[in-house]
Write a protein that holds these residues in place. Structure first.
Motif, short mmCIF file in Angstrom:
data_model
loop_
_atom_site.label_atom_id
_atom_site.label_comp_id
_atom_site.label_asym_id
_atom_site.label_seq_id
_atom_site.Cartn_x
_atom_site.Cartn_y
_atom_site.Cartn_z
N UNK A 51 0.80 -1.23 0.00
CA UNK A 51 0.00 0.00 0.00
C UNK A 51 0.83 1.28 0.00
N UNK A 52 1.55 1.52 -1.09
CA UNK A 52 2.39 2.71 -1.19
C UNK A 52 1.93 3.57 -2.36
N UNK A 53 1.97 4.87 -2.16
CA UNK A 53 1.70 5.80 -3.25
C UNK A 53 2.88 6.76 -3.36
N UNK A 54 2.99 7.35 -4.53
CA UNK A 54 4.05 8.32 -4.79
C UNK A 54 3.43 9.68 -5.01
N UNK A 55 4.04 10.70 -4.45
CA UNK A 55 3.57 12.07 -4.62
C UNK A 55 4.62 12.83 -5.43
N UNK A 56 4.14 13.66 -6.35
CA UNK A 56 5.06 14.45 -7.17
C UNK A 56 4.50 15.87 -7.31
N UNK A 57 5.40 16.84 -7.29
CA UNK A 57 4.97 18.23 -7.42
C UNK A 57 4.72 18.91 -6.09
N UNK A 76 -1.11 6.63 8.03
CA UNK A 76 0.21 6.58 7.42
C UNK A 76 1.16 5.83 8.34
N UNK A 77 1.87 4.84 7.80
CA UNK A 77 2.84 4.11 8.62
C UNK A 77 4.27 4.45 8.22
N UNK A 78 4.46 5.07 7.07
CA UNK A 78 5.80 5.52 6.71
C UNK A 78 5.70 6.65 5.70
N UNK A 79 6.63 7.59 5.81
CA UNK A 79 6.66 8.75 4.92
C UNK A 79 8.11 9.04 4.58
N UNK A 80 8.43 9.06 3.30
CA UNK A 80 9.78 9.35 2.85
C UNK A 80 9.75 10.52 1.89
N UNK A 81 10.35 11.63 2.29
CA UNK A 81 10.50 12.79 1.43
C UNK A 81 11.84 12.64 0.70
N UNK A 82 11.80 12.66 -0.61
CA UNK A 82 12.96 12.28 -1.42
C UNK A 82 13.86 13.48 -1.69
N UNK A 83 15.14 13.28 -1.47
CA UNK A 83 16.14 14.30 -1.76
C UNK A 83 16.99 13.91 -2.95
N UNK A 89 13.35 17.06 -3.47
CA UNK A 89 13.04 16.96 -4.90
C UNK A 89 11.60 17.30 -5.24
N UNK A 90 10.74 17.45 -4.23
CA UNK A 90 9.32 17.65 -4.50
C UNK A 90 8.55 16.35 -4.65
N UNK A 91 9.21 15.24 -4.37
CA UNK A 91 8.57 13.92 -4.44
C UNK A 91 8.58 13.27 -3.06
N UNK A 92 7.64 12.36 -2.87
CA UNK A 92 7.57 11.62 -1.60
C UNK A 92 6.91 10.28 -1.84
N UNK A 93 7.18 9.35 -0.95
CA UNK A 93 6.50 8.06 -0.92
C UNK A 93 5.75 7.98 0.41
#
Length: 258
Positions: A51-57, A76-83, A89-93
């Protein structure tokens, strides 16, 4: 970074962890889609979708709290903001507690956080694992306990940057268990004469623990020596350490009081 970038979240009594051999220990007992069948039951039960989604923008000043608010009502059980190259970077999982919650989450596609609309879409478990592995400094892929290959770990640019940073007497801790206590943090730094009054556990705007804390040491030199505890475990979580400043610690303390 994974910031509060990369902490393990949720209030549903889930145990910490994913099988990445790093920040997220395993989560096989309390969540049925992580469980491995023993083969004792008749018939084949296909595994549930991860159950993972990706966020962009996302806005480049986006915070964990804004993403939690965006997904209000979902666990939410995990949140990763991507660098990338040391910058967000404006993306996250975002990983949810159940596949159905990820289905609900994608209905938020093109809704706004701040002034920007955000793309929300399903992605593969491997994409999430690769993002975590990149964030914590593995050369490639993630470590799978079930496989026979090992993955060597390199010093990431982020770790090298820690060595080059000018230190104050304050360190920031990130990735703490959400039930962590000041006593546990004092014990973690028992060789560096930390007292409970010098530990500030940060909270999110909703009053829940953010997974971060600020610890004040006797001197900047002692704080630098304590960096040898970077990525060691408190409970079931490994904890990242970063040089911080009195101003950053004061702001975090002020936010916790709001």
């Amino acid at each position: 970074m994974y910031g509060s970038r990369g902490g393990m979240y949720g209030s549903g009594g889930l145990s910490d962890g994913y099988g990445i051999g790093s920040k997220r220990p395993r989560m096989t007992e309390s969540n049925p889609y992580f469980a491995v069948s023993s083969g004792s039951s008749g018939g084949y039960n296909p595994p549930a979708l991860f159950p993972v989604v990706r966020l962009r923008g996302l806005p480049f000043n986006c915070t964990d709290a804004e993403i939690f608010k965006f997904f209000t009502g979902l666990e939410i059980v995990d949140l990763l903001l991507v660098n990338k190259s040391g910058k967000f970077s404006g993306e996250a999982f975002v990983v949810f507690s159940r596949p159905v919650q990820a289905d609900i989450a994608v209905q938020k596609n093109r809704q706004h956080i701040g002034r920007r609309y955000v793309e929300v879409f399903k992605c593969k478990k491997q994409e999430y694992y690769n993002a975590v592995a990149a964030e914590v400094g593995y050369d490639s892929g993630y470590y799978d306990k079930g496989s026979r290959r090992s993955v060597s770990r390199s010093r990431s640019k982020k770790e090298k940057g820690k060595d080059q940073t000018e230190y104050t007497e304050i360190l920031k801790l990130r990735g703490l268990p959400f039930n962590v206590t000041k006593d546990e943090i004092v014990e973690f730094f028992k060789d560096y004469r930390v007292v409970e009054e010098k530990v500030n556990i940060a909270c999110r705007p909703d009053g829940k623990v953010s997974g971060e804390a600020y610890v004040t040491f006797e001197t900047a030199e002692v704080a630098k020596q304590a960096m040898c505890k970077d990525r060691l475990m408190i409970g079931s979580r490994y904890v990242e350490l970063f040089p911080s400043t009195p101003d950053e610690a004061r702001r975090a303390k002020s936010r916790s009081r709001q």
